[in-house]
Design an enzyme around this catalytic site. Structure first.
Site, PDB file in Angstrom:
ATOM      1  N   LYS A   1      62.048  53.033  53.632  1.00  0.00           N
ATOM      2  CA  LYS A   1      60.869  52.171  53.488  1.00  0.00           C
ATOM      3  C   LYS A   1      60.203  52.477  52.143  1.00  0.00           C
ATOM      4  O   LYS A   1      60.102  53.649  51.745  1.00  0.00           O
ATOM      5  CB  LYS A   1      59.904  52.449  54.643  1.00  0.00           C
ATOM      6  CG  LYS A   1      58.720  51.492  54.750  1.00  0.00           C
ATOM      7  CD  LYS A   1      57.896  51.849  56.002  1.00  0.00           C
ATOM      8  CE  LYS A   1      56.675  50.961  56.183  1.00  0.00           C
ATOM      9  NZ  LYS A   1      55.921  51.302  57.405  1.00  0.00           N
TER      10      LYS A   1
ATOM     11  N   SER B   1      54.742  47.317  60.069  1.00  0.00           N
ATOM     12  CA  SER B   1      54.965  47.166  58.645  1.00  0.00           C
ATOM     13  C   SER B   1      56.360  47.559  58.176  1.00  0.00           C
ATOM     14  O   SER B   1      56.755  47.215  57.081  1.00  0.00           O
ATOM     15  CB  SER B   1      53.942  48.017  57.888  1.00  0.00           C
ATOM     16  OG  SER B   1      54.155  49.388  58.167  1.00  0.00           O
TER      17      SER B   1
ATOM     18  N   SER C   1      54.174  50.573  63.629  1.00  0.00           N
ATOM     19  CA  SER C   1      54.921  50.004  62.504  1.00  0.00           C
ATOM     20  C   SER C   1      56.418  50.273  62.503  1.00  0.00           C
ATOM     21  O   SER C   1      57.155  49.679  61.724  1.00  0.00           O
ATOM     22  CB  SER C   1      54.328  50.492  61.178  1.00  0.00           C
ATOM     23  OG  SER C   1      53.178  49.740  60.863  1.00  0.00           O
TER      24      SER C   1
END
Ligand code: MG
Ligand code: ZN
Lengths: 481, 98, 489
Positions: free
Chosen positions: C83, C158, C182
């Site tokens: 990420k 996210s 997330s």
């Protein structure tokens, strides 16, 4: 109307750690800009603080040396404001659980003792340094993140002089404890003063101003005196004091308004979620307490009681730990304590002051000072000779005894040798002889001086005096012949 | 009931957060913030007297670092990331000295 | 599907065995991933940055390592995505924000170091909501990631890029962060496994902070077993993050397969209301599967769960406002202003560098911490956090796990909730309690909606019971087939 001055001080002291509070960068003063920085102290994204154990230990040591209660369950909080010297836009500090609370420092001003209370002592990180140039402001983060303790006094101080006495004593205590090198000129000790005035007898506080930019203890004293006088003048004219921050201008010796205090800045303190709240073990506190050296106050008492020094002399000798250490080491080597104390205060401190040196930086050893004093005591040299050779002893580290021998400065103790000189002097100074015999005793002084001159100062002055007197009296007895 | 925000309050918050807002943004943001404030207002119904606040959700032991210097980064490499740097310094618009 | 098709469906343990014997080369496995990425990336847009050349050099170096006869790490040669709020030295790190456009982190994050120490191959940086603030990956300043199961649906957020990359078979696993769901929410939306360990299990060093006391690094993978293997390579204390926790007593992956008979599972009644009917149905079915395995499933009342979202909102926004104050355009990153007045430079840079959602949260966070509101709102929310923790403590005194759906709905349409922040925040309402209480939690595929969108089952364990959570999820997965279905791409 008579007014009284009310002062509270906020003192920031850089701790003598090797590394910063939350990263492993060095804390060295005076390095090339930004060489002691890393992603943590530059607040790069993803970096986290790691607490320096030595900083906590030194802050605890300071708190104990200042007679504070220790907040055993403690934590760090974030204090927010945007400024280019503050990389995270918050300072990691302590808000409601300062490491130390309710301490005090005892001071003495004009022979009167007084206790100044310390409200709190907390640990926090320093900001970077800004250098203003016409083209912009330059930022050096070498100092950013250096561990500081902030010490806040109660509004117990009543004059610039008391503030100076407090700072002098605070500096001495922190230096003794080895907490900081407390150099105001290098910024490792910084002081802001909250100053207000009020009519004598009034118990409420007047509106205060915050004075910044004082670079020495002397300037703190002068700034407070100036500011208090200014406020009294404003009030006397029927005006009111504006709460504001004022800068002290040392060159002009005035305080100048900077900005009206922003409607009490909101720092939005909250507990730092990157740092864990912790409990200080009782055993750690005890260990630190036991590691504290004798502090200036205790040492002063000992000098008075043990050495019989005056309290003034004791204060002078204990102001700096290294000076006291030197003095005691010299005493341990032997010699009259009061004589050593006098040599320390007059010759040694005078030299250090003149040369702007610290005692650790001179080659002379305590043993040398002791020997010098003993050379006077046993009559090997006169005090005058001692003073003559002192600059060389202190500056080069030469052994005074060897120096005396080498230069042939040993006192003439031999009466037979001196008698010849006395005879010559009396013959060469008939007028003085006549004066003396006529009752003008002062003439003897002149004759002693002549003997000393003849012997290049090596004559034992007491012996010379005695021999002259004896010879003169002999003449008187001879009927003036 | 949640505080009723005004444009003035929103501007004060924006100043504290150092975020510029246009007049139009200020109005839309006001509406959005108000909605969220109304949403979180349910917490007022929770009795919390005597409850300790949580800072960290799990028990964590304190860990402290030894006071040993370490240097792993080169100044030039770090300063190269600054929008403006000069002679080893980071440069910013001139601020008034204090 | 191309020649590599079969390879893409193989599981990490099998690949790892073949890579170790030399039957399969890291280079070949990487080429399979890169070919897959080339084929689907323009439709999915999982990545913010890809560096195939660096990945190829890395694969070649790993091949060389095997030839030298050195010991090979647990993730040897397996391609992964990280990420983009996690530092990988050599790759830019944007956190999905314009503010950090072009920013090169000087060091690897600890989690990256550990990935590399386990011989992983990182192919790129996955898309995310800006600064991990969002539940749809639409607040990214760079691109909108699509749900591999449906091009008009969000992948969740996210960690939407991480989830989509795994679901679309671009990589075998991805690293994400989970502050309120997330990892689990996008895993649920994309039909994969998302594991959020206990707070602190994987150090945060090198991870761009959103809300420090919530942010948790975790794993997205196609199966529980793979998630456990990756987790084992990553967890444990590191002295650079003093909020990190010691390692688990033993590696988790070898303990999978342990019997779950007699395990007591609590289902909060509040987690079964207000659900999409398909979510409700799949959850009931999943709970029956657990019962079938010998678990005891019972409803429980957890009175403070209803306040989780509000407390979460206040606390994470407060921490975010503080954590993001450092982005000022002075020391790194972008400066969006020529102003020669410092206050204007800050305000313009932050106005243009941050997107709308980030500004919204920073402004509100500033508000919650401000004088006059702090005690009444922020501290109150911290106290409610304590009450939520106590609810869990009470339940864990009698039960081993708490279970329920991961998200109240399947993946929602793109842009549906962008302008409705309250609705967006509410999609975290089942996941944020685990972050408020710091608990380990996993989302595992539990079937599909009538429209064919994946639905996840969430299992939450007590503090430090990471292994138990994964063991139960593994048992469930072993009894079901949902994870075998793959999106038609
Ligand atoms: Mg301070
Ligand atoms: Zn540093």
């Amino acid at each position: 109307m008579a007014y009284e001055t009310v002062v509270g001080l906020e003192v920031h002291v850089e701790l003598a750690t090797k590394t910063k509070l939350f990263c492993s960068c060095r804390t060295d003063f005076g390095d090339e800009p930004n060489t002691n920085t890393c992603p943590i102290c530059l607040a790069y994204p993803g970096t986290l603080p790691v607490l320096n154990e030595a900083a906590v230990a030194l802050a605890l040591k300071a708190a104990l040396a200042l007679n504070c209660e220790i907040t055993r369950e403690t934590k760090f909080d974030r204090k927010h404001y945007f400024y280019p010297d503050l990389p995270k836009a918050y300072q990691v500090s302590q808000f409601d659980r300062p490491l130390g609370r309710n301490g005090y420092v005892d001071i003495e001003v004009d022979g009167e003792k007084k206790r100044i209370r310390i409200e709190r002592l907390h640990l926090e990180e320093d900001a970077g340094k800004l250098i203003h140039t016409p083209g912009g402001t330059l930022v050096d983060f070498n100092r950013g993140g250096v561990p500081l303790i902030e010490i806040v006094t109660a509004p117990d101080i009543r004059s610039g002089k008391e503030a100076a006495a407090f700072l002098t004593e605070l500096r001495a205590i922190l230096a003794y404890a080895g907490v900081s090198d407390v150099r105001m000129e290098e910024g490792s000790l910084r002081c802001d003063a909250n100053v207000s005035v009020r009519p004598v007898g009034e118990t409420r506080f007047g509106t205060k101003t915050e004075i910044k930019n004082m670079n020495s203890i002397g300037s703190v004293e002068r700034a407070i005196e100036y500011e208090a006088a200014r406020q009294m003048e404003v009030l006397a004219q029927g005006g009111t004091i504006v709460q504001e921050t004022r800068r002290y201008d040392e060159a002009r010796r005035v305080t100048v308004g900077m900005r009206a205090k922003e409607t009490s800045a909101d720092y939005r303190y909250f507990p730092d979620p990157d740092l864990v709240a912790f409990t200080i073990p009782e055993a750690w506190i005890e260990e630190i307490r036991e590691s504290l050296p004798e502090l200036p106050d205790a040492r002063r008492k000992r000098y008075v009681e043990e050495f019989g020094l005056s309290s003034y002399d004791a204060r002078v000798l204990t102001q700096e730990k290294a000076v006291g250490d030197f003095f005691e080491a010299a005493v341990a080597h032997g010699g009259d304590v009061k004589a050593i104390a006098n040599w320390m205060m007059v010759e040694v401190l005078g030299y250090l002051n003149k040369e702007q040196k610290s005692i650790d930086a001179v080659p002379m050893t305590p043993a040398h000072l002791s020997r010098l004093v003993r050379l006077i005591e046993d009559g090997t040299i006169s005090g005058r000779i001692a003073k003559e050779i002192f600059p060389e002893v202190i500056a080069t580290g030469a052994d005074p005894e060897a120096l005396v021998r080498e230069k042939g400065l040993v006192q003439i103790q031999d009466a037979a040798l001196l008698e010849a000189v006395v005879k010559r002097v009396l013959e060469a100074n008939p007028k003085s002889v006549a004066d003396y015999l006529a009752g003008k005793e002062k003439a003897l002084g002149h004759l002693v001086g002549q003997v000393m001159k003849e012997t290049k100062g090596k004559a034992n002055p007491g012996l010379a005096n005695a021999l002259l007197k004896k010879a003169l009296e002999a003449r008187r007895g001879a009927g003036g012949a | 009931m949640a505080e009723r925000l005004t444009e003035e309050t929103v501007q004060k918050i924006a100043d504290a957060a150092a975020i510029a807002l246009t007049d139009e943004e200020r109005q839309t943001i006001l509406k959005e913030l108000q909605e969220i404030l109304d949403f979180v207002d349910v917490l007022r119904a929770v009795p919390v007297d005597g409850v300790e606040p949580t800072v960290h959700p799990v028990p964590l032991a304190i860990f402290m670092r030894e006071d040993e210097p370490e240097r792993r980064h080169d100044r030039e490499a770090l300063l190269a990331r600054a929008p403006e740097a000069e002679g080893g310094f980071i440069r910013v618009p001139r601020v008034l000295g204090d | 599907m191309a020649a590599y098709g079969d390879l893409l469906e193989e599981r990490i343990p099998d690949l790892r065995r073949r890579l170790e014997t030399g039957e399969l080369a890291p280079e070949a496995l990487l080429e399979a991933a890169l070919e897959r990425i080339a084929a689907v990336e323009d439709r999915i847009e999982s990545f913010i940055a890809l560096d195939p050349d660096a990945a190829r050099r890395r694969a070649a170096a790993l091949s060389e390592k095997r030839r030298r006869g050195e010991a090979l790490g647990a993730l040897y040669g397996i391609p992964a995505a990280v990420k983009d709020n996690i530092a990988v030295a050599g790759l830019p790190m944007t956190a999905g924000s314009r503010m950090l456009e072009g920013f090169l982190p000087p060091d690897d994050a600890v989690v990256t170091e550990r990935l590399l120490a386990a011989d992983a191959v990182i192919v790129g940086k996955a898309n995310l909501d800006e600064f991990a603030m969002g539940g749809s990956t639409e607040t990214s300043a760079y691109r909108t990631t699509k749900n591999p199961w449906h091009p008009d649906r969000v992948p969740g957020g996210s960690s939407g890029g991480s989830a989509a990359a795994v679901a679309a078979r671009e990589v075998w696993y991805a690293i994400g962060t989970d502050s309120g769901g997330s990892i689990r929410q996008p895993a649920s939306f994309t039909g994969i496994v998302g594991f959020k360990p206990t707070y602190g299990r994987i150090p945060r060093t090198g991870v761009v902070a959103f809300a420090s006391s919530f942010d948790t690094v975790g794993v997205l993978a196609r199966t529980v077993e793979e998630a456990a293997i990756v987790y084992d390579a990553l967890h444990g204390f590191h002295p650079s993050d003093t909020t990190s926790l010691p390692r688990d007593r033993e590696p988790v992956a070898p303990t999978l397969g342990r019997d779950v008979r007699g395990l007591k599972v609590a289902v909060p009644t509040f987690w079964l209301v207000g659900l999409h009917p398909d979510v409700r149905a799949r959850t009931e079915e999943a709970l029956r599967v657990l019962e079938g395995l010998g678990a005891i499933v019972e409803p429980v009342d957890m009175p403070h769960l209803a306040y989780a979202e509000a407390a979460y909102t206040i606390l994470t926004m407060g921490e975010a406002a503080s954590n993001l104050a450092r982005f000022d355009g002075l020391r790194y990153g972008r400066r969006f202003s020529d102003a020669r007045d410092l206050a204007a430079l800050y305000a313009e840079t932050r106005a243009r560098g941050f997107g709308r959602e980030v500004k919204r949260r920073v402004l509100l966070g500033t508000y919650f911490l401000s004088a006059g509101r702090y005690e009444d709102m922020y501290v109150r929310a911290q106290k409610v956090r304590t009450l939520i923790r106590r609810d869990f403590e009470r339940v864990f005194a009698d039960y081993d796990l708490v279970a329920g759906p991961t998200v109240p709905t399947p993946a929602f349409p793109l842009s549906e909730r962008l302008s409705d922040p309250v609705a967006m925040y509410q999609s975290d309402r089942l996941t944020s309690p685990a972050n408020l209480a710091g608990l380990p939690a996993v989302s595992v595929p539990a079937g599909f909606s009538a429209e064919g969108l994946p639905i996840g089952l969430q299992l939450v364990g007590d503090v430090a019971e990471d292994a138990l959570v994964l063991q139960a999820a593994y048992a469930y997965q072993a009894a079901t087939e949902h994870h075998r279905r793959r999106p038609a791409l």
